[in-house]
Write an enzyme that holds these catalytic residues in place. Sequence first.
Site, PDB file in Angstrom:
ATOM      1  N   ILE A 135      -6.685  -8.615  -1.829  1.00  0.00           N
ATOM      2  CA  ILE A 135      -5.537  -7.766  -2.411  1.00  0.00           C
ATOM      3  C   ILE A 135      -4.232  -8.015  -1.666  1.00  0.00           C
ATOM      4  O   ILE A 135      -3.263  -8.068  -2.180  1.00  0.00           O
ATOM      5  CB  ILE A 135      -6.057  -6.090  -2.202  1.00  0.00           C
ATOM      6  CG1 ILE A 135      -7.253  -5.927  -2.998  1.00  0.00           C
ATOM      7  CG2 ILE A 135      -4.796  -5.464  -2.948  1.00  0.00           C
ATOM      8  CD1 ILE A 135      -7.821  -4.523  -2.579  1.00  0.00           C
ATOM      9  N   SER A 136      -4.437  -8.357  -0.435  1.00  0.00           N
ATOM     10  CA  SER A 136      -3.274  -8.414   0.594  1.00  0.00           C
ATOM     11  C   SER A 136      -3.834  -9.305   1.736  1.00  0.00           C
ATOM     12  O   SER A 136      -4.860  -9.237   2.377  1.00  0.00           O
ATOM     13  CB  SER A 136      -2.704  -7.301   0.804  1.00  0.00           C
ATOM     14  OG  SER A 136      -2.072  -7.223   2.020  1.00  0.00           O
ATOM     15  N   THR A 137      -2.781 -10.259   2.250  1.00  0.00           N
ATOM     16  CA  THR A 137      -3.149 -10.740   3.596  1.00  0.00           C
ATOM     17  C   THR A 137      -2.048 -10.607   4.240  1.00  0.00           C
ATOM     18  O   THR A 137      -0.773 -10.991   3.899  1.00  0.00           O
ATOM     19  CB  THR A 137      -3.316 -12.269   3.218  1.00  0.00           C
ATOM     20  OG1 THR A 137      -2.290 -13.039   2.376  1.00  0.00           O
ATOM     21  CG2 THR A 137      -4.595 -12.696   2.249  1.00  0.00           C
ATOM     22  N   GLY A 138      -2.118 -10.523   5.469  1.00  0.00           N
ATOM     23  CA  GLY A 138      -1.115 -10.170   6.608  1.00  0.00           C
ATOM     24  C   GLY A 138      -1.356 -10.754   7.813  1.00  0.00           C
ATOM     25  O   GLY A 138      -2.238 -11.445   8.042  1.00  0.00           O
ATOM     26  N   ASP A 152       3.997   4.453  11.268  1.00  0.00           N
ATOM     27  CA  ASP A 152       4.506   3.349  10.466  1.00  0.00           C
ATOM     28  C   ASP A 152       4.804   3.588   8.902  1.00  0.00           C
ATOM     29  O   ASP A 152       4.382   2.531   7.901  1.00  0.00           O
ATOM     30  CB  ASP A 152       3.577   2.040  10.683  1.00  0.00           C
ATOM     31  CG  ASP A 152       3.918   0.698  10.435  1.00  0.00           C
ATOM     32  OD1 ASP A 152       5.317   0.550  10.338  1.00  0.00           O
ATOM     33  OD2 ASP A 152       3.428  -0.220   9.921  1.00  0.00           O
ATOM     34  N   ASN A 154       3.852   1.363   3.069  1.00  0.00           N
ATOM     35  CA  ASN A 154       2.581   1.656   3.298  1.00  0.00           C
ATOM     36  C   ASN A 154       2.336   2.995   2.531  1.00  0.00           C
ATOM     37  O   ASN A 154       1.665   3.915   3.139  1.00  0.00           O
ATOM     38  CB  ASN A 154       2.838   2.166   4.913  1.00  0.00           C
ATOM     39  CG  ASN A 154       2.239   0.746   5.669  1.00  0.00           C
ATOM     40  OD1 ASN A 154       1.448   0.006   5.365  1.00  0.00           O
ATOM     41  ND2 ASN A 154       2.704   0.811   7.037  1.00  0.00           N
ATOM     42  N   ASP A 195      -2.849   2.600   5.589  1.00  0.00           N
ATOM     43  CA  ASP A 195      -2.511   1.931   6.890  1.00  0.00           C
ATOM     44  C   ASP A 195      -2.172   2.642   8.022  1.00  0.00           C
ATOM     45  O   ASP A 195      -0.949   2.866   8.551  1.00  0.00           O
ATOM     46  CB  ASP A 195      -1.202   0.918   6.645  1.00  0.00           C
ATOM     47  CG  ASP A 195      -1.182  -0.109   7.589  1.00  0.00           C
ATOM     48  OD1 ASP A 195      -2.087  -0.238   8.466  1.00  0.00           O
ATOM     49  OD2 ASP A 195      -0.314  -0.782   7.416  1.00  0.00           O
TER      50      ASP A 195
HETATM   51  N1  LIG Z   1      -7.568   1.498  -0.211  1.00  0.00           N
HETATM   52  C1  LIG Z   1      -6.869   0.633  -0.769  1.00  0.00           C
HETATM   53  N2  LIG Z   1      -6.671   0.286  -2.257  1.00  0.00           N
HETATM   54  C2  LIG Z   1      -6.055  -0.507  -2.750  1.00  0.00           C
HETATM   55  N3  LIG Z   1      -4.960  -1.263  -2.196  1.00  0.00           N
HETATM   56  C3  LIG Z   1      -5.190  -1.068  -0.673  1.00  0.00           C
HETATM   57  C4  LIG Z   1      -5.828  -0.310  -0.122  1.00  0.00           C
HETATM   58  N4  LIG Z   1      -5.455  -0.322   0.982  1.00  0.00           N
HETATM   59  C5  LIG Z   1      -4.599  -1.464   1.363  1.00  0.00           C
HETATM   60  N5  LIG Z   1      -4.281  -1.787   0.196  1.00  0.00           N
HETATM   61  C6  LIG Z   1      -3.108  -2.933  -0.143  1.00  0.00           C
HETATM   62  O1  LIG Z   1      -3.346  -3.798   0.882  1.00  0.00           O
HETATM   63  C7  LIG Z   1      -1.805  -3.806   1.637  1.00  0.00           C
HETATM   64  C8  LIG Z   1      -2.022  -3.845   2.859  1.00  0.00           C
HETATM   65  O2  LIG Z   1      -2.682  -2.724   3.621  1.00  0.00           O
HETATM   66  P1  LIG Z   1      -2.598  -2.357   4.769  1.00  0.00           P
HETATM   67  O3  LIG Z   1      -3.361  -1.074   5.230  1.00  0.00           O
HETATM   68  O4  LIG Z   1      -0.966  -1.596   4.862  1.00  0.00           O
HETATM   69  O5  LIG Z   1      -2.456  -3.589   5.901  1.00  0.00           O
HETATM   70  P2  LIG Z   1      -1.361  -4.039   6.696  1.00  0.00           P
HETATM   71  O6  LIG Z   1      -1.554  -3.896   8.410  1.00  0.00           O
HETATM   72  O7  LIG Z   1      -1.825  -5.450   6.378  1.00  0.00           O
HETATM   73  O8  LIG Z   1      -0.119  -3.835   6.273  1.00  0.00           O
HETATM   74  C9  LIG Z   1      -1.328  -2.235   0.985  1.00  0.00           C
HETATM   75  O9  LIG Z   1       0.118  -2.335   1.078  1.00  0.00           O
HETATM   76  C10 LIG Z   1      -2.016  -2.254  -0.342  1.00  0.00           C
HETATM   77  O10 LIG Z   1      -1.098  -3.098  -1.266  1.00  0.00           O
HETATM   78 MG   LIG Z   2       0.762  -1.993   5.734  1.00  0.00          MG
END
Ligand SMILES: Nc1ncnc2c1ncn2[C@@H]1O[C@H](COP(=O)(O)OP(=O)(O)O)[C@@H](O)[C@H]1O
Ligand SMILES: [Mg+2]
Length: 256
Positions: free
Chosen positions: A57-60, A190, A195, A207
Amino acid sequence: MRDRQTDEFDKKVDELRTKIKGLDQLKVRDDVFDEYTLLGLYKLLSKGWITAMGGPISTGKEANVYLADRDGTPVAVKIYLTRTANFKKMQDYITADRRFINIGKSRRDVIFAWTRKEFSNLKRAEESGILVPHPLVFDRNVLVMDFLGDEHGAFPQLRLAEYEDAQAVYDEILEDIRILWRKAKLVHGDLSEYNILYGKGHPYLIDMGQAVTLDHPHAPGFLKRDLEQLNRFFSEQCSTIEVSDTLDELCGSSLQ
Ligand SMILES: Nc1ncnc2c1ncn2[C@@H]1O[C@H](COP(=O)(O)OP(=O)(O)O)[C@@H](O)[C@H]1O
Ligand SMILES: [Mg+2]
């Protein structure tokens, strides 16, 4: 030098790679799935928390989030990247947190503790009554939580979301910050339009790895920054409450 134990460990990890359904399709970053992550995933899989892994869904830099399946229900799997996460920052934050005084000093220890910390923060936040993804379980650097989304996919981040009543969304997020402080005794730390996810007419805070308890030396500074971020994002959209007023209300004038 390699010994028999290392060879056996490698063999087990190789087996896991083929056993974890869906894993072979995840070619996002090879270094995500180091042996500890694989063991964590495998454990969660064998206990039934995850049935199959899906796509990212997301890569960071700090973490990747994947969609996964649990007996037909979608779940989100957040994997902290043991190699690229900002370990130094995590260490600074976590050593001042009374809940985590006895953790080891290695990169791995800190990242595992960070994962546990996000789980525990989400749980506290949820128990205080605000909307966050329900945390299900964690193992090592892998956290499993409810997937926030619907049949169209994951809920958008607030910066990309469409909503009619900005004032109502702003008020709800500000109330979340208040509840976090008063009831959960936490500060997000944050908070931003990245977030916060927006779906079904409500904001969800996500997050929460860096969120700290009120006795943490960063707590007042984090609160101020969270409030400033919120006002910056909404300043052109609706009326906002002065950061100093909310700081007064929550922690008295001594902290400004
Ligand atoms: N429980 C979840 N359900 C759906 N999407 C999620 C969920 N948790 C994270 N995401 C998606 O993944 C992205 C990154 O998650 P996040 O917890 O903010 O991690 P990071 O440390 O990479 O910022 C979020 O902005 C959101 O788009
Ligand atoms: Mg985040």
